[in-house]
Design a protein around this motif. Structure first.
Motif, mmCIF file in Angstrom:
data_model
loop_
_atom_site.group_PDB
_atom_site.id
_atom_site.type_symbol
_atom_site.label_atom_id
_atom_site.label_comp_id
_atom_site.label_asym_id
_atom_site.label_seq_id
_atom_site.Cartn_x
_atom_site.Cartn_y
_atom_site.Cartn_z
ATOM 1 N N UNK A 109 0.111 -2.424 -5.532
ATOM 2 C CA UNK A 109 1.072 -1.292 -5.104
ATOM 3 C C UNK A 109 2.019 -2.231 -4.187
ATOM 4 N N UNK A 110 3.264 -1.826 -4.595
ATOM 5 C CA UNK A 110 4.269 -2.562 -3.929
ATOM 6 C C UNK A 110 5.412 -1.498 -3.380
ATOM 7 N N UNK A 111 5.882 -1.746 -2.158
ATOM 8 C CA UNK A 111 6.898 -0.678 -1.869
ATOM 9 C C UNK A 111 8.281 -1.064 -2.596
ATOM 10 N N UNK A 112 8.989 -0.234 -3.172
ATOM 11 C CA UNK A 112 10.157 -0.133 -3.834
ATOM 12 C C UNK A 112 11.329 -0.023 -2.804
ATOM 13 N N UNK A 113 11.068 1.084 -1.999
ATOM 14 C CA UNK A 113 12.470 1.503 -1.154
ATOM 15 C C UNK A 113 11.676 2.161 0.029
ATOM 16 N N UNK A 114 12.465 1.950 0.987
ATOM 17 C CA UNK A 114 12.081 2.563 2.427
ATOM 18 C C UNK A 114 13.364 3.397 2.889
ATOM 19 N N UNK A 115 13.218 4.696 3.030
ATOM 20 C CA UNK A 115 14.303 5.498 3.210
ATOM 21 C C UNK A 115 14.061 6.121 4.666
ATOM 22 N N UNK A 127 11.738 7.537 7.231
ATOM 23 C CA UNK A 127 10.220 7.923 7.240
ATOM 24 C C UNK A 127 9.453 7.901 5.803
ATOM 25 N N UNK A 128 10.443 7.944 4.887
ATOM 26 C CA UNK A 128 9.693 8.024 3.471
ATOM 27 C C UNK A 128 9.918 6.631 2.953
ATOM 28 N N UNK A 129 8.834 6.475 2.212
ATOM 29 C CA UNK A 129 8.691 5.127 1.317
ATOM 30 C C UNK A 129 8.354 5.638 -0.164
ATOM 31 N N UNK A 130 8.977 4.640 -1.035
ATOM 32 C CA UNK A 130 8.927 4.873 -2.419
ATOM 33 C C UNK A 130 7.981 3.761 -2.952
ATOM 34 N N UNK A 131 7.046 4.103 -3.589
ATOM 35 C CA UNK A 131 6.003 2.903 -3.988
ATOM 36 C C UNK A 131 5.755 2.993 -5.433
ATOM 37 N N UNK A 132 5.319 1.799 -6.063
ATOM 38 C CA UNK A 132 5.170 1.477 -7.297
ATOM 39 C C UNK A 132 3.591 1.033 -7.359
ATOM 40 N N UNK A 133 2.643 1.619 -8.166
ATOM 41 C CA UNK A 133 1.488 1.188 -8.355
ATOM 42 C C UNK A 133 1.260 0.874 -9.797
#
Length: 72
Positions: A29-35, A37-43
Motif C-alpha cells: 500500500x502506498x499513499x498516492x495523494x494527500x489532500x 485530512x483525506x488520503x488517496x492510497x493504492x493497494x
C-alpha cells in the motif's frame, strides 16, 4: 546428513508448491495523494513469479532423490 536433506527437500517442495499455486503473496500500500485530512492510497497485490515455484519444486525433487540415494 540424510535427515537434513529430507528436511530441506520437504521445505523446498512445500514452498515451491505454494508459490506455483499462487498462495504466497503480499499487499503493498502506498499513499498516492494527500489532500488535507483525506488520503488517496493504492493497494497492489504482489506475488513471486510462478517460474520460481516450478524451479523450487524441481530442486526439491532432485534433493529428495539425492537423499534417497545416500547411505546412512
Amino acid at each position: 546428513m540424510r535427515g537434513f536433506l529430507f528436511g530441506l527437500a520437504l521445505l523446498l517442495l512445500v514452498a515451491g508448491g505454494a508459490i506455483a499455486a499462487g498462495m504466497i503473496g503480499f499487499d503493498r500500500t502506498e499513499t498516492v495523494a494527500k489532500l488535507g485530512p483525506m488520503e488517496l492510497t493504492n493497494t497492489e497485490r504482489k506475488a513471486p513469479p510462478v517460474e520460481l515455484g516450478y524451479g523450487l519444486l524441481a530442486v526439491g525433487a532432485v534433493v529428495f532423490v539425492i537423499a534417497l540415494a545416500r547411505k546412512k
